[in-house]
Design a protein around this motif. Sequence first.
Motif, PDB file in Angstrom:
ATOM      1  N   ILE A  57      45.501  14.480 -50.765  1.00 39.89           N
ATOM      2  CA  ILE A  57      44.387  14.138 -51.643  1.00 39.89           C
ATOM      3  C   ILE A  57      43.097  14.729 -51.079  1.00 39.89           C
ATOM      4  O   ILE A  57      42.930  14.839 -49.862  1.00 39.89           O
ATOM      5  CB  ILE A  57      44.263  12.606 -51.794  1.00 39.89           C
ATOM      6  N   TYR A  58      42.188  15.134 -51.968  1.00 41.11           N
ATOM      7  CA  TYR A  58      40.904  15.703 -51.571  1.00 41.11           C
ATOM      8  C   TYR A  58      39.773  14.746 -51.957  1.00 41.11           C
ATOM      9  O   TYR A  58      39.734  14.232 -53.084  1.00 41.11           O
ATOM     10  CB  TYR A  58      40.656  17.038 -52.274  1.00 41.11           C
ATOM     11  N   LYS A  59      38.859  14.528 -51.015  1.00 42.62           N
ATOM     12  CA  LYS A  59      37.670  13.731 -51.290  1.00 42.62           C
ATOM     13  C   LYS A  59      36.514  14.309 -50.491  1.00 42.62           C
ATOM     14  O   LYS A  59      36.731  14.999 -49.495  1.00 42.62           O
ATOM     15  CB  LYS A  59      37.871  12.261 -50.889  1.00 42.62           C
ATOM     16  N   LEU A  95      34.916  13.515 -56.747  1.00 40.80           N
ATOM     17  CA  LEU A  95      34.908  14.782 -57.497  1.00 40.80           C
ATOM     18  C   LEU A  95      36.020  15.763 -57.109  1.00 40.80           C
ATOM     19  O   LEU A  95      36.664  16.351 -57.986  1.00 40.80           O
ATOM     20  CB  LEU A  95      33.546  15.470 -57.362  1.00 40.80           C
ATOM     21  N   PRO A  96      36.289  15.985 -55.804  1.00 41.03           N
ATOM     22  CA  PRO A  96      37.338  16.940 -55.443  1.00 41.03           C
ATOM     23  C   PRO A  96      38.726  16.569 -55.960  1.00 41.03           C
ATOM     24  O   PRO A  96      39.616  17.429 -56.015  1.00 41.03           O
ATOM     25  CB  PRO A  96      37.296  16.951 -53.903  1.00 41.03           C
ATOM     26  N   GLN A  97      38.916  15.313 -56.351  1.00 40.73           N
ATOM     27  CA  GLN A  97      40.220  14.910 -56.856  1.00 40.73           C
ATOM     28  C   GLN A  97      40.535  15.521 -58.219  1.00 40.73           C
ATOM     29  O   GLN A  97      41.686  15.507 -58.660  1.00 40.73           O
ATOM     30  CB  GLN A  97      40.312  13.382 -56.918  1.00 40.73           C
ATOM     31  N   LEU A  98      39.534  16.079 -58.857  1.00 36.29           N
ATOM     32  CA  LEU A  98      39.798  16.830 -60.094  1.00 36.29           C
ATOM     33  C   LEU A  98      40.716  18.019 -59.801  1.00 36.29           C
ATOM     34  O   LEU A  98      41.501  18.430 -60.655  1.00 36.29           O
ATOM     35  CB  LEU A  98      38.482  17.304 -60.716  1.00 36.29           C
ATOM     36  N   ILE A  99      40.631  18.556 -58.584  1.00 34.61           N
ATOM     37  CA  ILE A  99      41.537  19.643 -58.175  1.00 34.61           C
ATOM     38  C   ILE A  99      42.963  19.105 -58.084  1.00 34.61           C
ATOM     39  O   ILE A  99      43.919  19.776 -58.487  1.00 34.61           O
ATOM     40  CB  ILE A  99      41.088  20.246 -56.822  1.00 34.61           C
ATOM     41  N   ASN A 100      43.111  17.875 -57.572  1.00 33.04           N
ATOM     42  CA  ASN A 100      44.429  17.240 -57.535  1.00 33.04           C
ATOM     43  C   ASN A 100      45.008  17.059 -58.936  1.00 33.04           C
ATOM     44  O   ASN A 100      46.219  17.202 -59.143  1.00 33.04           O
ATOM     45  CB  ASN A 100      44.357  15.871 -56.857  1.00 33.04           C
ATOM     46  N   VAL A 101      44.133  16.761 -59.886  1.00 35.53           N
ATOM     47  CA  VAL A 101      44.588  16.602 -61.276  1.00 35.53           C
ATOM     48  C   VAL A 101      45.069  17.941 -61.818  1.00 35.53           C
ATOM     49  O   VAL A 101      46.121  18.025 -62.459  1.00 35.53           O
ATOM     50  CB  VAL A 101      43.464  16.024 -62.166  1.00 35.53           C
ATOM     51  N   LEU A 102      44.323  18.998 -61.546  1.00 34.98           N
ATOM     52  CA  LEU A 102      44.739  20.340 -61.987  1.00 34.98           C
ATOM     53  C   LEU A 102      46.089  20.725 -61.390  1.00 34.98           C
ATOM     54  O   LEU A 102      46.913  21.362 -62.049  1.00 34.98           O
ATOM     55  CB  LEU A 102      43.686  21.379 -61.586  1.00 34.98           C
ATOM     56  N   LYS A 103      46.324  20.338 -60.147  1.00 35.17           N
ATOM     57  CA  LYS A 103      47.582  20.661 -59.475  1.00 35.17           C
ATOM     58  C   LYS A 103      48.741  19.792 -59.951  1.00 35.17           C
ATOM     59  O   LYS A 103      49.899  20.086 -59.655  1.00 35.17           O
ATOM     60  CB  LYS A 103      47.417  20.496 -57.962  1.00 35.17           C
ATOM     61  N   GLY A 104      48.435  18.710 -60.654  1.00 28.71           N
ATOM     62  CA  GLY A 104      49.479  17.817 -61.133  1.00 28.71           C
ATOM     63  C   GLY A 104      49.809  16.679 -60.194  1.00 28.71           C
ATOM     64  O   GLY A 104      50.752  15.920 -60.444  1.00 28.71           O
ATOM     65  N   ASP A 105      49.052  16.541 -59.086  1.00 23.55           N
ATOM     66  CA  ASP A 105      49.287  15.449 -58.139  1.00 23.55           C
ATOM     67  C   ASP A 105      48.801  14.117 -58.696  1.00 23.55           C
ATOM     68  O   ASP A 105      49.396  13.071 -58.441  1.00 23.55           O
ATOM     69  CB  ASP A 105      48.553  15.713 -56.819  1.00 23.55           C
ATOM     70  N   LEU A 106      47.681  14.165 -59.393  1.00 24.51           N
ATOM     71  CA  LEU A 106      47.027  12.978 -59.929  1.00 24.51           C
ATOM     72  C   LEU A 106      46.874  13.074 -61.436  1.00 24.51           C
ATOM     73  O   LEU A 106      46.894  14.165 -62.010  1.00 24.51           O
ATOM     74  CB  LEU A 106      45.627  12.804 -59.324  1.00 24.51           C
ATOM     75  N   SER A 107      46.672  11.914 -62.041  1.00 26.00           N
ATOM     76  CA  SER A 107      46.240  11.829 -63.426  1.00 26.00           C
ATOM     77  C   SER A 107      44.786  11.364 -63.399  1.00 26.00           C
ATOM     78  O   SER A 107      44.299  10.899 -62.370  1.00 26.00           O
ATOM     79  CB  SER A 107      47.108  10.819 -64.187  1.00 26.00           C
ATOM     80  N   LEU A 108      44.077  11.501 -64.503  1.00 27.11           N
ATOM     81  CA  LEU A 108      42.732  10.939 -64.554  1.00 27.11           C
ATOM     82  C   LEU A 108      42.808   9.425 -64.417  1.00 27.11           C
ATOM     83  O   LEU A 108      41.970   8.804 -63.771  1.00 27.11           O
ATOM     84  CB  LEU A 108      42.041  11.304 -65.878  1.00 27.11           C
TER      85      LEU A 108
END
Length: 202
Positions: A57-59, A95-108
Amino acid sequence: MYVRFIKPCIDFFCALFFLILFSPVFLFVYLFILITCRINPVFLQVRPGFKGKPFTIYKFKTMTDDKDENGELLPDELRLTGVGKIIRKMSLDELPQLINVLKGDLSLVGPRPLIMAYLPLYNKEQARRHDVKPGITGWAQVNGRDAITWDEKFKLDIYYVDNLSFLLDIKILLKTGGNVLAGRDESPVNSATMEMWYGNRR
């Protein structure tokens, strides 16, 4: 249909849109932390994702790596910087977790990913929080976040798993936006972070 196809598409395109929209803020926060705190602005940590699968995860970093004389990290409240408090208050550290969403790791939207050490501590019901993809925000976050107990938090997570829908996701996103705009602080009293969870033995 919604969970398998529609929700992932919404996540990807919304994350891409918000990354572009907030790119000046993203860059400003990155440089501000780098210059004022002289630390690596990005915090990386392995967390459990869908079905417990690990991901990074990115933060934005809000605490220093200061240690005591024994080489142990100081308590969170002593390492939380003044800049970090402001960033957390405005939820800019997410904010950096939007990158995780793009990668498919996270959902909004989904249960917040906790730490790997908790995985073997869940009972069967609590482990169901991993039956859906974790999220940047969730039902527990808009209903008390760190100001509620662990039991309450897990119950809210399971409620989301059992009632996941487009309308519930929209409701959570709207409440999240309202909380951020209002600067609502739901941190635990006398602590920089939520207290550790030790499983169902306590």
